[in-house]
Design an enzyme around this catalytic site. Structure first.
Site, mmCIF file in Angstrom:
data_model
loop_
_atom_site.group_PDB
_atom_site.id
_atom_site.type_symbol
_atom_site.label_atom_id
_atom_site.label_comp_id
_atom_site.label_asym_id
_atom_site.label_seq_id
_atom_site.Cartn_x
_atom_site.Cartn_y
_atom_site.Cartn_z
ATOM 1 N N ASP A 119 0.852 -1.192 0.000
ATOM 2 C CA ASP A 119 0.000 0.000 0.000
ATOM 3 C C ASP A 119 0.887 1.241 0.000
ATOM 4 O O ASP A 119 2.066 1.191 0.363
ATOM 5 C CB ASP A 119 -0.948 0.017 1.198
ATOM 6 C CG ASP A 119 -0.215 0.118 2.535
ATOM 7 O OD1 ASP A 119 0.801 -0.595 2.706
ATOM 8 O OD2 ASP A 119 -0.647 0.899 3.404
ATOM 9 N N GLU A 183 0.084 -1.174 5.760
ATOM 10 C CA GLU A 183 1.108 -0.724 6.712
ATOM 11 C C GLU A 183 1.024 0.769 6.984
ATOM 12 O O GLU A 183 1.236 1.218 8.113
ATOM 13 C CB GLU A 183 2.495 -1.073 6.159
ATOM 14 C CG GLU A 183 3.642 -0.848 7.149
ATOM 15 C CD GLU A 183 4.209 0.562 7.123
ATOM 16 O OE1 GLU A 183 4.975 0.912 8.033
ATOM 17 O OE2 GLU A 183 3.875 1.312 6.180
#
Length: 478
Positions: A119, A183
């Site tokens: 991400d 994350e």
């Protein structure tokens, strides 16, 4: 006269001790490192990274803002980009966009875990010189969000395994590739992977995630490149301060408004920094890099029993990265009062972001802040946070493997442990391993470091090459 001579003799002896210790504080001898070539298709490695960058896997704390189709698109590309992995490795998708691959080795008792997240943080597309998700290549540089953080290591780990499988290589021990899709927002993907490991009684002999890099001009008096391996990371918490009043019109204020009360609390906290601590990661860094510094700095780091107060004073006055290594830091980031300029707010608030030294924790830090603020009219509360990570070992084969792979890839690099001041998914692995390391397989200039989470994020193709080389070398040692 005798007293004077006696005092002079003591001073001379003391200075002699300092100088002798400084002269002896030289770099430790390192074993010769093999810098053999690593072969793979760089064009293919670049192509894989570009394909991943073109997926808009932007994560938000408000998940309703996320485009789940983009995350699914990235996952659907993986079997085409890394076909050998999907043919040879066991593959699981866990909750919260966690991806886990197992490449079975000859033995199963000392597995290695290679981590990354896929991400990325949001972008302000208007501020970019080139489209952030087109992966445009120009003058040997790939432009795009996530090129540095961390799709480069995500792809490099996958590509390295895929390449080695094609060559018929079998690792000595099991290799796990563990990836998170959240994350950047402290998602639970990595937690779910650790839960799985714990349930299956899988104890990693080495865990590697993002963190340090090969950098220059990061340590006083050291001009060469340094490969920094994070062996721990600071904790983090956001703290809210509130002050209340009866409100009212600004034309007839009381001596102190809520905003004024909070401003005083802010200045008190900034005027009284947390106590410094020479933790194991920082002491190891000083002992390693200090030996490569100039004579004056070597004198300081070789004789911290004498010069630690001087170093502490320098850190307090200068702030910045060196100060962040030594103590819990406080940065005031938000403040809110009235919505109108002529109205005294019935309540005002401010928020500070705290980065916790390994010697502190959320409760001890909160107690300290309340004591320093010292005002019953100000409430001080934790919004959310996490304690510092476990400190990993450096006296073991796992650390040496990472260090050796760095030295093999970036010739002449000084490898050192350090304390990571940011947070990563790797902190969750502390409950199952004391060999968790944080190193982003890149050489980064100051300009490139500033691009992480910023506008115009981009990566040289040469950096993509060295990242793959690093992972291939590390895997062959595991």
């Amino acid at each position: 006269m005798e007293i004077f001579l006696g005092v002079l003799a003591v001073i001379v002896s003391f200075l002699a001790v300092l100088i002798i210790r400084t002269l002896a504080f030289r770099p430790k001898r390192e074993v010769e490192t093999d810098f053999g070539e690593v072969s793979f298709s760089l064009d293919k490695a670049v192509e894989c990274l570009c394909e991943l960058v073109r997926c808009k896997t932007v994560s938000y704390r408000d998940s309703s803002l996320e485009d789940n189709a983009e995350f699914e698109k990235l996952i659907s590309k993986l079997p085409k980009l890394y076909p050998n992995i999907f043919e040879k490795c066991e593959y699981k998708q866990l909750e919260d966009r966690a991806l886990l691959f197992k490449w079975e080795g000859k033995n199963h008792n000392e597995p290695t875990v290679l981590m990354a997240h896929y991400d990325v943080v949001p972008v302000n597309e208007e501020a970019w010189e080139k489209p952030p998700f087109d992966a445009i290549i120009e003058n040997g540089v790939i432009w795009g969000r996530g090129t540095l953080d961390t799709k480069v290591t995500f792809s490099a780990a996958l590509f390295s395994v895929d390449t080695l499988i094609a060559e018929g290589f079998v690792p000595e021990n099991d290799i796990y590739l563990a990836f998170s899709g959240g994350e950047e927002v402290n998602g639970k993907g990595a937690v779910n992977i650790v839960d799985y490991f714990e349930k299956e009684n899988i104890i990693p002999a080495l865990v590697l995630d993002e963190g340090g890099a090969v950098v220059e001009n990061v340590f006083p008096g050291v001009k060469g490149s340094c490969g920094l391996i994070g062996i721990a990371e600071k904790g983090m918490m956001d703290v809210e301060y509130k002050a209340k009043s009866q409100g009212g019109h600004a034309s007839s204020p009381k001596p102190h408004t809520p905003v004024g009360i909070l401003s005083k609390a802010c200045t008190r906290v900034e005027a009284k920094p947390f106590k410094s601590h020479l933790t194991l990661p920082v002491a190891a860094m000083f002992d390693t890099l200090g030996r490569h510094s100039t004579f004056l700095y070597r004198m300081i780091f070789a004789n911290l029993f004498c010069f630690k107060p001087v170093l502490d004073l320098i850190c307090k006055k200068s702030g910045g990265e060196l100060n962040a290594l030594m103590r819990t830091t406080v940065a005031f980031t938000q403040m809110k009062g009235s919505d109108a300029s002529n109205v005294i707010p019935p309540e005002a608030s401010m928020v500070s972001n705290i980065r916790l030294n390994p010697e502190d924790n959320m409760n001890s830090a909160l107690d300290y802040l309340k004591k320093v603020v010292g005002d019953e009219n100000v409430s001080v509360n934790i919004l959310h946070g996490m304690n510092p990570s476990r400190v990993s070992r450096i006296d073991c084969d796992a650390y040496e493997k990472v260090a050796k792979a760095i030295r093999q890839t970036w010739k002449g690099c000084i490898v050192s442990p350090y304390l990571m001041v940011a947070c990563s998914d790797s902190r969750h692995y502390g409950r199952i391993s004391d060999k968790v390391y944080r190193f982003s397989a890149m050489a980064l200039s100051n300009e490139e470091r500033a691009l992480i989470h910023g506008n115009n994020e981009r990566i040289p193709i040469e950096t993509v090459k060295s990242a793959v080389e690093f992972y291939i070398r590390l895997i062959k040692m595991c």
